[in-house]
Motif scaffolding. Structure first.
Motif, short mmCIF file in Angstrom:
data_model
loop_
_atom_site.label_atom_id
_atom_site.label_comp_id
_atom_site.label_asym_id
_atom_site.label_seq_id
_atom_site.Cartn_x
_atom_site.Cartn_y
_atom_site.Cartn_z
N ARG A 201 0.83 -1.21 0.00
CA ARG A 201 0.00 0.00 0.00
C ARG A 201 0.87 1.26 0.00
N ALA A 202 1.88 1.30 0.84
CA ALA A 202 2.74 2.47 0.94
C ALA A 202 3.47 2.71 -0.38
N ALA A 203 4.01 1.65 -0.98
CA ALA A 203 4.74 1.80 -2.24
C ALA A 203 3.80 2.25 -3.36
N GLY A 204 2.63 1.63 -3.44
CA GLY A 204 1.68 1.98 -4.50
C GLY A 204 1.19 3.41 -4.39
N LEU A 205 0.85 3.84 -3.19
CA LEU A 205 0.36 5.21 -3.02
C LEU A 205 1.47 6.22 -3.29
N ALA A 206 2.71 5.86 -3.00
CA ALA A 206 3.82 6.75 -3.31
C ALA A 206 3.97 6.93 -4.82
N VAL A 207 3.85 5.83 -5.57
CA VAL A 207 3.93 5.90 -7.03
C VAL A 207 2.77 6.74 -7.58
N ALA A 208 1.56 6.52 -7.07
CA ALA A 208 0.41 7.32 -7.51
C ALA A 208 0.65 8.79 -7.20
N GLY A 209 1.31 9.06 -6.07
CA GLY A 209 1.61 10.44 -5.71
C GLY A 209 2.49 11.14 -6.72
N PHE A 210 3.40 10.37 -7.37
CA PHE A 210 4.24 10.97 -8.41
C PHE A 210 3.38 11.49 -9.56
N GLY A 211 2.36 10.68 -9.92
CA GLY A 211 1.47 11.10 -11.00
C GLY A 211 0.67 12.34 -10.64
N VAL A 212 0.17 12.38 -9.41
CA VAL A 212 -0.57 13.55 -8.94
C VAL A 212 0.34 14.78 -8.93
N TRP A 213 1.55 14.62 -8.45
CA TRP A 213 2.49 15.74 -8.41
C TRP A 213 2.82 16.24 -9.81
N GLY A 214 2.94 15.30 -10.77
CA GLY A 214 3.20 15.69 -12.15
C GLY A 214 2.06 16.52 -12.73
N LEU A 215 0.83 16.13 -12.41
CA LEU A 215 -0.32 16.90 -12.89
C LEU A 215 -0.36 18.29 -12.25
N LEU A 216 -0.02 18.35 -10.98
CA LEU A 216 0.00 19.65 -10.29
C LEU A 216 1.08 20.56 -10.88
N ARG A 217 2.22 20.00 -11.22
CA ARG A 217 3.29 20.79 -11.84
C ARG A 217 2.85 21.36 -13.18
N LEU A 218 2.15 20.50 -13.96
CA LEU A 218 1.67 20.95 -15.26
C LEU A 218 0.63 22.05 -15.10
N ALA A 219 -0.28 21.87 -14.13
CA ALA A 219 -1.32 22.88 -13.89
C ALA A 219 -0.70 24.20 -13.45
N TYR A 220 0.30 24.13 -12.58
CA TYR A 220 0.96 25.35 -12.11
C TYR A 220 1.70 26.04 -13.25
#
Length: 226
Positions: A201-220
């Protein structure tokens, strides 16, 4: 964003070890014994993995070249669309690793036909008795259909060039080394830990977090440039 993508790929490979242990455990076990029944030395396991990573790097170069050709062909928004797709797939991959969905298995089924063509060659290389043979077996191993690999390949497609795509998949491959190299040498100690629910769970959510962070960077980036 290439530095961020390389770091993301490296960490995805490292954290994706929870999938690698289950997906490649049988292959690693096949590599763990020679014809005489003894365990091969460290350099053979290293050769297997270097062969595998070299295949990933080749895949990345091809995917990056394809993405770059689409951009040069005049599809102006293609880079942004591919980047969005890459982040979305990264989120889905993380949720898969965490055990919340199985969507990325579609990629594995799609690659099954190709693996059936490579598998006979792979089987002919076993049992491994030399370093060149181990390297070739590792390169064939790299063609095993894997949702984790294919998901990261989407990011290589968005990289925009063969060089960037190869670098991204090389970073991913290096990230997988500690888990799969360690699996070959210390399988009994590593596998139980990697299969624990909280680790997955910890590893998977961390990987998903990379995708969320990438979207936030693009939006910013889009907001600040508006």
């Amino acid at each position: 964003m290439i530095e961020f993508s390389l770091l993301t790929a490296l960490l995805a490979g490292l954290l994706g070890g929870v999938h690698c242990v289950g997906m490649c455990g049988g292959i690693v076990a096949a590599f763990s014994f020679r014809a005489d029944g003894s365990t091969p030395p460290f350099r053979l396991h290293l050769a297997y993995n270097l062969g595998r990573v070299s295949s990933y790097t080749l895949f990345g170069a091809l995917a990056g070249a394809l993405g770059g050709s689409l951009k040069l062909a005049g599809f102006l928004p293609v880079q942004t669309l591919l980047y969005l797709l890459a982040q979305a797939v990264m989120i889905l991959l993380g949720l898969y690793l965490a055990g919340f969905n199985r969507w990325v298995l579609v990629f594995e089924r799609a690659g099954g036909a190709l693996w059936e063509r490579v598998k006979p060659l792979f089987q002919k290389l076993l049992p491994v008795r030399s370093l060149p043979q181990a390297l070739l077996a590792g390169m064939a191993w790299g063609w095993l259909p894997c949702g984790l690999v294919y998901s990261v390949l989407v990011s290589a497609l968005a990289a925009g060039s063969a060089t960037s795509g190869a670098a991204l998949m090389l970073a991913f491959g290096l990230g997988t080394l500690p888990n799969l190299l360690g699996m070959g040498l210390f399988a009994r100690q590593i596998q139980p830990f990697m299969q624990r629910l909280w680790v997955r769970r910890a590893a998977g959510l961390a990987v998903a977090g990379f995708g969320v962070w990438g979207l936030l960077r693009l939006a910013y980036s889009a907001w600040s440039g508006a």
